[in-house]
Design a protein around this motif. Structure first.
Motif: not given
Length: 561
Positions: A409-410, A434-437, A511-512, A549-551
């Motif tokens: 989910y990048d 992951p790095d994008f976080v 929810a993902v 994940k936030r909508i």
């Protein structure tokens, strides 16, 4: 005639007529005939290195790839400092504050030797670096356990060695402890004293004293030189990372022993805690190990006092650790191999319990039955161990799998914020982020203790002594994220409780990922501790481990022509 007799007695003994050994062992028994009538020699009766290495290697690889996180200390005191050395980000606990310096970086950089090349090879896949280090931990376990098995085989014969090998491979406790990133997991070696857990000296003290009694000068000099060299290296490494002269071994002793200890801040357990955990992790193997002392006359006659000296740290360790108010399952890891060895000696001695001591080759019915009971007892132990292993892996593996899904989910964008509330203690480490976080933040779900903080490069990184870290387990007002609107992702465990769960707000979160997680409090002990076919899923209660994940809310503009 008499002269020739005296002359023969004065000559060195040859291989056909060995001199009387200092202590009787199975190696001194007359050779037994094999099925083809050939007398077996000592080498024929022993297990081969390949057998031990192959069996242990297969099982330790499975452990490295399927093991779960059993204790948050493993993450925050070992995986996180390693992540910081590799990637310059990670969480710092108060023990790594240069003000307290209770942990040594020597043990961390020992694993950096594997982690650094793996980080170059898997540049964008930190999870693979995590498993590479775990496989390295498994390799260390394979080498040490195989050495024990071969030594037992050469000293006492292949049967005792085979039983020990089987339990080292499949006993649930050994399966998990072999690939856990803890000093206590390798502290059965003398190096464990120097590498950060000095209490592990009890695990080999009897062997050390025995060696000194046999050959004092060589044993003392080799031990002293090795200890001084390692301690010097230890102090130099601590100086490099803490930027001051200190000794984490001395600091640890002062804090927990000389200073009265403050481990009670982190929970206390009753005197039977280790007995319960011993049975959970070793089932009947643990009971046999405790019975080792009850057959001491047989053990003394059959294995000489050597085996008792090797196994004795198990009982010293149990007694010492049971007297401490703060207890953790991992504190027993150093003596896990000794549990297997002691239990194997009891099982191998089944026929000796009923055999006439004046007739060592007694083949009566009861002796035959006792021999049949040996593989039966081994099968019972291994089946129960598999049930325990299966239950833990399938019941508590959800955090690993949920964090792995985060990588897909990048599209949330660089600099996303991952928020974790009451599930902070099941955080599998920054290797799964992951790095994008951009950062992982804790949110207040009612926990009032001190939580780890990110290493602060501005204050000095590993040499920092942040004012918000303390040794009283008192929460800092800076540890929680106040603005929950900043959270891009949320990790949450939803159980059948009358609690408010943020993830239930479907207008804010989607929810993902959602995986079952065993509810320890509502599940019966016998069904959650061991897998029982058809009943494990029916009798146990499961919660849902979620990645949310936030909508992103956008204004819908209706375009009309």
């Amino acid at each position: 005639m008499s002269f020739s007799t005296r002359q023969r007695r004065s000559m060195p003994s040859n291989s056909s007529q060995p001199s009387k050994p200092e202590s009787y062992t199975k190696a001194d028994k007359p050779g037994r005939s094999s099925s083809n009538g050939r007398e077996e020699s000592g080498n024929d009766r022993g297990l081969a290195w390949f057998t031990a290495l192959f069996a242990l290697g297969m099982v330790r690889y499975m452990s490295a790839t399927t093991n779960i996180i059993h204790d948050c200390d493993e993450v925050f005191n070992y995986w996180e400092p390693l992540h910081y050395l590799l990637y310059k980000s990670g969480f710092q606990t108060w023990e790594y504050s240069s003000r307290f310096a209770l942990r040594s970086y020597l043990y961390i950089i020992f694993h950096e030797v594997v982690g650094q090349p793996a980080s170059w090879l898997f540049a964008y896949e930190k999870v693979r670096v995590f498993y590479a280090v775990r496989i390295f931990l498994g390799l260390l376990s394979v080498i040490s356990d195989a050495t024990l098995v071969i030594a037992v085989s050469r000293k006492y014969g292949k049967y005792l060695a085979f039983y020990t090998l089987a339990m080292l491979c499949l006993a649930s406790g050994c399966f998990f402890a072999s690939t856990i990133y803890f000093v206590t997991a390798v502290a059965v070696a003398a190096v464990g004293v120097i590498l950060g857990w000095p209490f592990s000296i009890l695990a080999f003290l009897p062997v050390t004293l025995f060696s000194l009694s046999k050959q004092f000068k060589p044993a003392f000099l080799s031990g002293a030189v090795t200890s001084i060299a390692l301690l010097a290296l230890f102090i130099l490494v601590d100086y490099y990372y803490y930027q001051r002269w200190t000794s984490s071994v001395f600091n640890l002793l002062v804090h927990y022993v000389l200073g009265g200890g403050e481990s009670h801040f982190y929970g206390t357990e009753g005197p039977l805690f280790y007995l319960r955990n011993g049975f959970n992790n070793f089932n009947f193997c643990f009971i046999f190990a405790l019975l080792f002392l009850s057959i001491l006359p047989i053990v003394w006659r059959k294995y000489a006092p050597d085996l008792l000296i090797v196994v004795s740290p198990l009982y010293i360790w149990l007694a010492f650790m049971s007297l401490q108010s703060h207890k953790e399952e991992r504190f027993l890891y150093p003596v896990y191999p000794l549990v297997c060895l002691a239990a194997s000696a009891v099982i191998e001695s089944f026929p000796d319990l009923v055999r006439d001591k004046y007739s060592p080759y007694d083949k009566s019915t009861i002796v035959v039955i006792a021999k049949v009971l040996r593989p039966g007892a081994l099968c019972l132990i291994l089946c129960a161990s598999h049930a325990r292993t299966f239950s833990l892996i399938n019941g508590y593996a959800a955090p690993f799998e949920v964090y792995k899904i985060l990588d897909h989910y990048d599209d949330a964008g660089t600099g996303s914020v991952l928020c974790v509330g009451s599930e902070w203690h099941r955080f599998p480490s920054s290797f799964f982020v992951p790095d994008f976080v951009g950062e992982v933040r804790w949110i207040n779900d009612g926990f009032q203790g001190l939580l780890p903080f990110p290493f602060n490069a501005t204050l000095g990184g590993t040499s920092a002594a942040p004012p918000y870290l303390n040794n009283k387990n008192k929460a800092s007002h800076e540890q929680y994220l106040e603005d929950l609107q900043a959270c891009s992702f949320l990790v949450e465990l939803q159980l059948d409780r009358p609690y408010h769960y943020r993830g239930n707000d479907l207008s804010t979160w989607e929810a993902v990922a959602a995986l079952p997680y065993l509810d320890r409090e509502l599940s019966p002990a016998k069904y959650r501790s061991f897998f029982i076919p058809y009943l494990w899923e029916q009798k146990n209660v499961f919660g849902t481990y979620k990645l949310l994940k936030r909508i992103v809310k956008t204004e819908m503009i209706e375009i009309t022509s």
